[in-house]
Design an enzyme around this catalytic site. Structure first.
Site, short mmCIF file in Angstrom:
data_model
loop_
_atom_site.label_atom_id
_atom_site.label_comp_id
_atom_site.label_asym_id
_atom_site.label_seq_id
_atom_site.Cartn_x
_atom_site.Cartn_y
_atom_site.Cartn_z
N GLU A 80 -4.14 4.26 -9.53
CA GLU A 80 -3.08 3.31 -9.22
C GLU A 80 -3.22 2.06 -10.09
O GLU A 80 -4.14 1.27 -9.91
CB GLU A 80 -3.14 2.91 -7.74
CG GLU A 80 -3.00 4.08 -6.77
CD GLU A 80 -3.11 3.64 -5.32
OE1 GLU A 80 -3.02 2.42 -5.06
OE2 GLU A 80 -3.31 4.50 -4.46
N HIS B 257 -9.72 0.69 -1.62
CA HIS B 257 -9.04 -0.58 -1.81
C HIS B 257 -8.08 -0.79 -0.65
O HIS B 257 -7.86 0.09 0.17
CB HIS B 257 -8.30 -0.63 -3.15
CG HIS B 257 -7.34 0.51 -3.36
ND1 HIS B 257 -7.74 1.77 -3.69
CD2 HIS B 257 -5.98 0.56 -3.30
CE1 HIS B 257 -6.70 2.57 -3.83
NE2 HIS B 257 -5.61 1.85 -3.58
#
Length: 438
Positions: A342, A372
């Protein structure tokens, strides 16, 4: 400049479109693609974006009717690479959460930097020679390209301006692309970028196939990015003799040649292979209205699919202004680990999960299976907030390049740019243990 606004609807992907410069009425042949003699003494030239024998539903090609064929150029010679790279081994692997402060604009005292010269590769994976992979670049420029154009032999560019409007001239016509808009320049299409102020933005390059709209499945016939909101240029030509430089990106390297005329001499074209732009404000947001989260795939604008069903080479995903109404739900993005990579950028505003630190013109990279999620302040605030309907992300536009490839950082991205936020991981350090056994 007025011509930059003359656009027409790209009303669907895979459909046939036609355009001719009004200065050359009836420049498009009737009933055939390649007549013995084209109107106005034009040359017919086909630009193919897929193999000739690709299934009709996937076949992409356009016929261009131009003053001179594009073969009229000199010999290609190597050109200085700058910070453009497809060497994924030049920097050590790093699974840590990465964040970059806003990438620096060129210092005008050090000279002029145009779009091509200001392209810097941050990360990527795969091999453009075998047509399998992606690259993520940022561009920072303070000058127009002038009598110079660029085309990519390796794949498609999805361009996301963050600062400054890009006036883009292509063989198909001209279009302006402002922050909060995107454009796609597909493989082999020549284009030149003019600017009126120092500009910055992001580029997603895919080596496999082309971008398409995602399937909607149970959403139905409407929603997300609607086909009618994509625009493509109307035909526009210039018949100009000049010393013109053509830059080619080929097998990850830059080459240049010169010719004695403008390459933007196409008086008419028809086909389904063309550049296009899209205004992100037109995205029709789908979201949860009872409890929990829908997966972020509901925010996908464009996708480039791999050969595995449902697995993307790359998705372009946005997080636009919207209403948040879920009950009994932690509303910001949840903590997660992902089998995808990402890369996030911020066009404007403040991203809801990290309102401090993640700045417009900067970026983050969360690699495969690296955890995350929201920072500590966001977690505490959202965990204790009154759950009433509220607006989210007003004045903000964050986006994500999500890929099934495990992306490596270049030396420029890890060191040379000097924008790595070494304190990024500190945003999670205040998270506390709240567990109670009884």
């Amino acid at each position: 400049m007025a011509d930059y606004g003359k656009l027409k609807y790209l009303s669907g992907f895979g459909n046939e479109f036609a355009s001719e410069d009004p200065r050359c009425p009836n420049a498009l042949p009737k009933g055939q693609n390649n007549p013995q003699k084209c109107a106005y003494g034009l040359y017919a030239e086909q630009l193919s974006g897929t193999a000739f024998t690709a299934p009709r539903v996937h076949n992409k090609r356009t016929w261009l009717y131009r003053i001179r064929p594009s073969v009229l150029h000199g010999k290609f010679k190597p050109l200085h690479q700058g910070n453009l790279s497809h060497n994924w081994d030049e920097w050590h692997p790093d699974p840590n959460q990465m964040r970059w402060h806003p990438f620096a604009l060129p210092d005008p005292s050090l000279g002029r930097v145009d779009f091509v010269e200001g392209m810097n590769t941050v990360c990527g994976a795969g091999d453009c020679r075998s047509r399998n992979g992606i690259a993520v670049h940022v561009f920072t420029c303070n000058a127009s390209m002038g009598d110079k154009c660029f085309y990519n032999s390796d794949g498609d560019f999805l361009i996301v301006p963050q600062k400054g409007t890009l006036m883009i001239t292509t063989e198909f016509g001209r279009m302006s692309v402002a922050p909060n808009e995107i454009c796609v320049i597909q493989q082999g299409m020549r284009f030149s970028v003019e600017i009126s102020e120092a500009s910055r933005g992001y580029v997603l390059e895919v080596f496999n196939g082309h971008f398409t709209l995602p399937d909607l499945g149970p959403i139905g016939a409407n929603g997300l990015a609607n086909p009618r909101d994509f625009l493509t240029p109307s035909a526009w030509y210039e018949d100009r003799s000049c010393e013109y430089t053509v830059v080619s990106k080929y097998q990850g390297k830059l080459f240049y040649t010169q010719q004695e005329h403008s390459p933007f001499d196409v008086a008419a074209w028809h086909g389904n292979y063309c550049p296009y732009k899209y205004d992100l404000d037109n995205f029709m947001v789908i979201n949860a209205v009872a409890f929990d989260h829908a997966d972020p795939s509901i925010f996908t604008v464009l996708t480039c699919q791999s050969n595995k069903p449902g697995v993307a080479v790359a998705d372009f995903v946005i997080f636009p202004p919207r209403w948040s109404v879920q009950e009994h739900t932690f509303r910001p993005p949840y903590y997660h680990r992902n089998c995808m990579s990402e890369f996030m950028g911020l066009i404007k505003g403040k991203y809801e999960a990290k309102e401090e630190g993640f700045q417009a013109g900067g970026a983050t990279l969360h690699s495969m299976m690296t955890p995350h999620g929201p920072d500590a302040a966001c977690f505490e605030g959202a965990s204790n907030a009154e759950l009433k309907p509220q607006r989210v992300a007003d004045g903000t536009m964050a986006f994500m390049f999500e890929s099934s490839f495990s992306m490596a950082i270049t030396k420029w991205g890890g060191l040379t740019c000097q924008k790595v936020d070494e304190k990024y991981k500190e945003c999670w350090e205040p998270l506390q243990k709240h567990f109670k056994s009884s």
